[in-house]
Design an enzyme around this catalytic site. Structure first.
Site, PDB file in Angstrom:
ATOM      1  N   GLU A 294      -1.947   8.449   8.193  1.00  0.00           N
ATOM      2  CA  GLU A 294       0.113   8.486   8.328  1.00  0.00           C
ATOM      3  C   GLU A 294       0.195   9.040   9.388  1.00  0.00           C
ATOM      4  O   GLU A 294       1.907   8.768   9.777  1.00  0.00           O
ATOM      5  CB  GLU A 294       0.591   8.536   6.722  1.00  0.00           C
ATOM      6  CG  GLU A 294      -0.338   8.065   5.818  1.00  0.00           C
ATOM      7  CD  GLU A 294       0.854   6.393   5.931  1.00  0.00           C
ATOM      8  OE1 GLU A 294       1.660   6.347   6.250  1.00  0.00           O
ATOM      9  OE2 GLU A 294      -0.204   5.595   5.552  1.00  0.00           O
TER      10      GLU A 294
ATOM     11  N   CYS B  63     -11.362   3.375   0.623  1.00  0.00           N
ATOM     12  CA  CYS B  63      -9.579   3.356   0.732  1.00  0.00           C
ATOM     13  C   CYS B  63      -9.543   2.055   1.929  1.00  0.00           C
ATOM     14  O   CYS B  63      -9.919   2.240   3.104  1.00  0.00           O
ATOM     15  CB  CYS B  63      -9.259   4.763   1.055  1.00  0.00           C
ATOM     16  SG  CYS B  63      -7.582   5.056   1.332  1.00  0.00           S
ATOM     17  N   THR B  64      -8.225   2.182   1.352  1.00  0.00           N
ATOM     18  CA  THR B  64      -8.265   0.746   2.770  1.00  0.00           C
ATOM     19  C   THR B  64      -7.254   1.325   4.115  1.00  0.00           C
ATOM     20  O   THR B  64      -7.164   1.364   5.182  1.00  0.00           O
ATOM     21  CB  THR B  64      -6.372  -0.373   1.619  1.00  0.00           C
ATOM     22  OG1 THR B  64      -5.262   0.688   1.868  1.00  0.00           O
ATOM     23  CG2 THR B  64      -7.443  -1.198   1.215  1.00  0.00           C
ATOM     24  N   HIS B  65      -6.852   2.939   3.964  1.00  0.00           N
ATOM     25  CA  HIS B  65      -6.848   3.619   5.291  1.00  0.00           C
ATOM     26  C   HIS B  65      -7.795   3.447   6.168  1.00  0.00           C
ATOM     27  O   HIS B  65      -7.980   4.047   7.332  1.00  0.00           O
ATOM     28  CB  HIS B  65      -6.089   5.199   4.680  1.00  0.00           C
ATOM     29  CG  HIS B  65      -4.325   5.235   4.873  1.00  0.00           C
ATOM     30  ND1 HIS B  65      -3.482   4.050   4.012  1.00  0.00           N
ATOM     31  CD2 HIS B  65      -3.607   5.596   4.928  1.00  0.00           C
ATOM     32  CE1 HIS B  65      -2.829   4.638   3.362  1.00  0.00           C
ATOM     33  NE2 HIS B  65      -2.207   5.184   4.302  1.00  0.00           N
TER      34      HIS B  65
ATOM     35  N   THR C 178      -6.812   2.761  -4.213  1.00  0.00           N
ATOM     36  CA  THR C 178      -6.006   4.086  -5.183  1.00  0.00           C
ATOM     37  C   THR C 178      -5.067   3.184  -6.523  1.00  0.00           C
ATOM     38  O   THR C 178      -4.891   3.332  -8.126  1.00  0.00           O
ATOM     39  CB  THR C 178      -5.236   4.810  -5.145  1.00  0.00           C
ATOM     40  OG1 THR C 178      -6.053   5.683  -4.036  1.00  0.00           O
ATOM     41  CG2 THR C 178      -4.628   6.101  -5.591  1.00  0.00           C
TER      42      THR C 178
ATOM     43  N   CYS D 163      -4.296  -1.731  -2.168  1.00  0.00           N
ATOM     44  CA  CYS D 163      -4.766  -0.139  -2.317  1.00  0.00           C
ATOM     45  C   CYS D 163      -5.883   0.413  -3.268  1.00  0.00           C
ATOM     46  O   CYS D 163      -5.690  -0.309  -4.920  1.00  0.00           O
ATOM     47  CB  CYS D 163      -3.545   0.873  -2.335  1.00  0.00           C
ATOM     48  SG  CYS D 163      -3.549   1.674  -2.832  1.00  0.00           S
TER      49      CYS D 163
ATOM     50  N   TYR E 131      -1.425   8.479  -2.601  1.00  0.00           N
ATOM     51  CA  TYR E 131      -0.836   8.477  -3.560  1.00  0.00           C
ATOM     52  C   TYR E 131      -2.251   8.506  -4.715  1.00  0.00           C
ATOM     53  O   TYR E 131      -1.887   9.211  -5.350  1.00  0.00           O
ATOM     54  CB  TYR E 131      -1.614   6.088  -4.434  1.00  0.00           C
ATOM     55  CG  TYR E 131      -0.032   5.553  -3.874  1.00  0.00           C
ATOM     56  CD1 TYR E 131       1.304   5.958  -4.031  1.00  0.00           C
ATOM     57  CD2 TYR E 131       0.078   4.072  -4.545  1.00  0.00           C
ATOM     58  CE1 TYR E 131       2.215   5.465  -4.559  1.00  0.00           C
ATOM     59  CE2 TYR E 131       0.712   3.533  -4.688  1.00  0.00           C
ATOM     60  CZ  TYR E 131       2.108   3.684  -4.125  1.00  0.00           C
ATOM     61  OH  TYR E 131       3.825   3.019  -4.069  1.00  0.00           O
TER      62      TYR E 131
ATOM     63  N   ASP F  67       0.983  -1.248   0.079  1.00  0.00           N
ATOM     64  CA  ASP F  67      -0.152   0.093  -0.134  1.00  0.00           C
ATOM     65  C   ASP F  67       0.848   1.383  -0.152  1.00  0.00           C
ATOM     66  O   ASP F  67       2.160   1.217  -0.042  1.00  0.00           O
ATOM     67  CB  ASP F  67      -0.622  -0.060   1.450  1.00  0.00           C
ATOM     68  CG  ASP F  67      -1.251   1.531   1.071  1.00  0.00           C
ATOM     69  OD1 ASP F  67      -2.376   1.766   0.382  1.00  0.00           O
ATOM     70  OD2 ASP F  67      -1.641   1.723   2.614  1.00  0.00           O
ATOM     71  N   SER F  68       0.389   2.049  -0.291  1.00  0.00           N
ATOM     72  CA  SER F  68       1.034   3.987   0.235  1.00  0.00           C
ATOM     73  C   SER F  68       1.727   3.933   1.374  1.00  0.00           C
ATOM     74  O   SER F  68       2.611   4.564   1.958  1.00  0.00           O
ATOM     75  CB  SER F  68       0.136   4.557  -0.128  1.00  0.00           C
ATOM     76  OG  SER F  68      -0.881   4.914   0.362  1.00  0.00           O
TER      77      SER F  68
HETATM   78  N1  DGL Z   1      -5.002   3.462   0.916  1.00  0.00           N
HETATM   79  C1  DGL Z   1      -4.573   3.774   0.020  1.00  0.00           C
HETATM   80  C2  DGL Z   1      -5.993   3.197  -0.972  1.00  0.00           C
HETATM   81  O1  DGL Z   1      -6.668   2.748  -0.686  1.00  0.00           O
HETATM   82  C3  DGL Z   1      -3.691   4.913  -0.876  1.00  0.00           C
HETATM   83  C4  DGL Z   1      -4.155   5.834  -0.068  1.00  0.00           C
HETATM   84  C5  DGL Z   1      -3.277   7.241  -0.818  1.00  0.00           C
HETATM   85  O2  DGL Z   1      -1.990   6.778  -0.450  1.00  0.00           O
HETATM   86  O3  DGL Z   1      -3.729   8.250  -0.583  1.00  0.00           O
HETATM   87  O4  DGL Z   1      -6.754   4.381  -1.853  1.00  0.00           O
END
Ligand code: DGL
Length: 284
Positions: free
Chosen positions: A173, A205-207, A97, A95, A64, A32-33
């Site tokens: 983050e 988004c996985t975050h 994105t 991720c 990302y 992931d990012s």
């Molecule tokens: N965790 C990410 C996603 O699922 C990326 C978030 C990011 O870096 O902007 O989209």
């Protein structure tokens, strides 16, 4: 053009990706990012405890969601190349994105299983009682044609609001999940959706699962929050079974963590989210 959804980056991923060369005890590469993919990794580790996992966070280049498609594809290919050098048997793009921007070209270039994160639009459209669904995503996902087509394909007559959440990944983050700033930012994104009558929210988004408790608190009990760790884990399991790559060892697998921005605060953040001490290594 800032977002080049259809641009395919030329890559040179070495061809150690012949399925015949894979062994069931080879690791699975997950990336992931940043720390978002840990929400997927936790689920994989719990449900496939004998698998060895390599987790890469490209924290130096996070978020990302604010980057061009071309940049994301380049990073995805570099990380995939590194995974192949580590002899992984499958790659999980943890991720959203990166999945919408880069997974198609990645799959064309390597033949080992590549599992992406698809937002739960279809189940959300089915679950919503009043057919009002919202999906929280990054800016780069919101602008992506592949993602927009998925929404159009699976919305099933539901009214789907795509809500980009700029700034939220950065706060997560920075380990500011519990801050007033995070609460205010999320309220700013969520309250208009609630006012509009949305009863189902997809975390695209996985975050975002890392702030799910806060999202639920702001939205209240009447709103269903849907995430994707479980379907991703099931898809990984199906792919491993299909290619006879499931680890048959009786021993518990190991999980190694890497970040492109290695520091003590990163290590503390990872340990905090993983809920036990871990050794964060430098990527690459
Ligand atoms: N965790 C990410 C996603 O699922 C990326 C978030 C990011 O870096 O902007 O989209």
């Amino acid at each position: 053009m800032p977002s080049q959804n259809n641009t395919e980056t030329k890559i040179a991923i070495s061809k150690r990706d012949n399925l015949q060369q894979m062994h069931s005890d080879d690791p699975i590469g997950i990336f992931d990012s940043g720390v978002g993919g840990l929400s997927i990794t936790q689920c994989i580790q719990q449900q496939l405890p004998h698998e060895n996992l390599l987790y890469v966070a490209d924290t130096l280049n996070a978020p990302y969601g604010e980057k061009s498609a071309q940049f994301i594809q380049q990073r995805v290919n570099e990380i995939a190349q590194w995974f192949i050098e580590q002899k992984v048997k499958a790659i999980v793009v943890a991720c959203n994105t990166a999945t919408v921007n880069a997974i198609d070209q990645l799959r064309k270039n390597i033949s080992i299983p590549v599992i992406g994160v698809e937002p739960a639009i279809k189940p959300a459209a089915h679950s919503s009682k009043n057919k009002k669904v919202a999906i929280l995503v990054t800016k780069a996902t919101a602008e992506n044609q592949r993602f927009l087509s998925l929404v159009a394909q699976y919305r099933n007559n539901s009214d789907v609001t795509i809500q980009p959440c700029p700034g939220l990944v950065e706060l997560i983050e920075q380990d500011k999940k519990a801050s007033i700033e995070c609460q205010q930012m999320l309220s700013g994104y969520l309250l208009p959706l609630i006012a509009q009558g949305v009863d189902t929210i997809v975390l695209g988004c996985t975050h975002y699962p890392l702030v799910k408790a806060l999202i639920s608190e702001i939205c209240g009990d009447g709103v269903l929050i849907m995430e994707t760790a479980q379907p991703v884990t099931e898809q990984l399991q199906r792919q491993l079974t299909l290619h006879q790559l499931s680890n048959t060892s009786k021993d518990l697998g190991t999980t190694s963590f890497y970040s492109s921005k290695h520091s003590e605060s990163q290590q503390a953040l990872f340990s905090h989210i993983w809920q036990r001490p871990l050794q964060l290594k430098h990527y690459p």
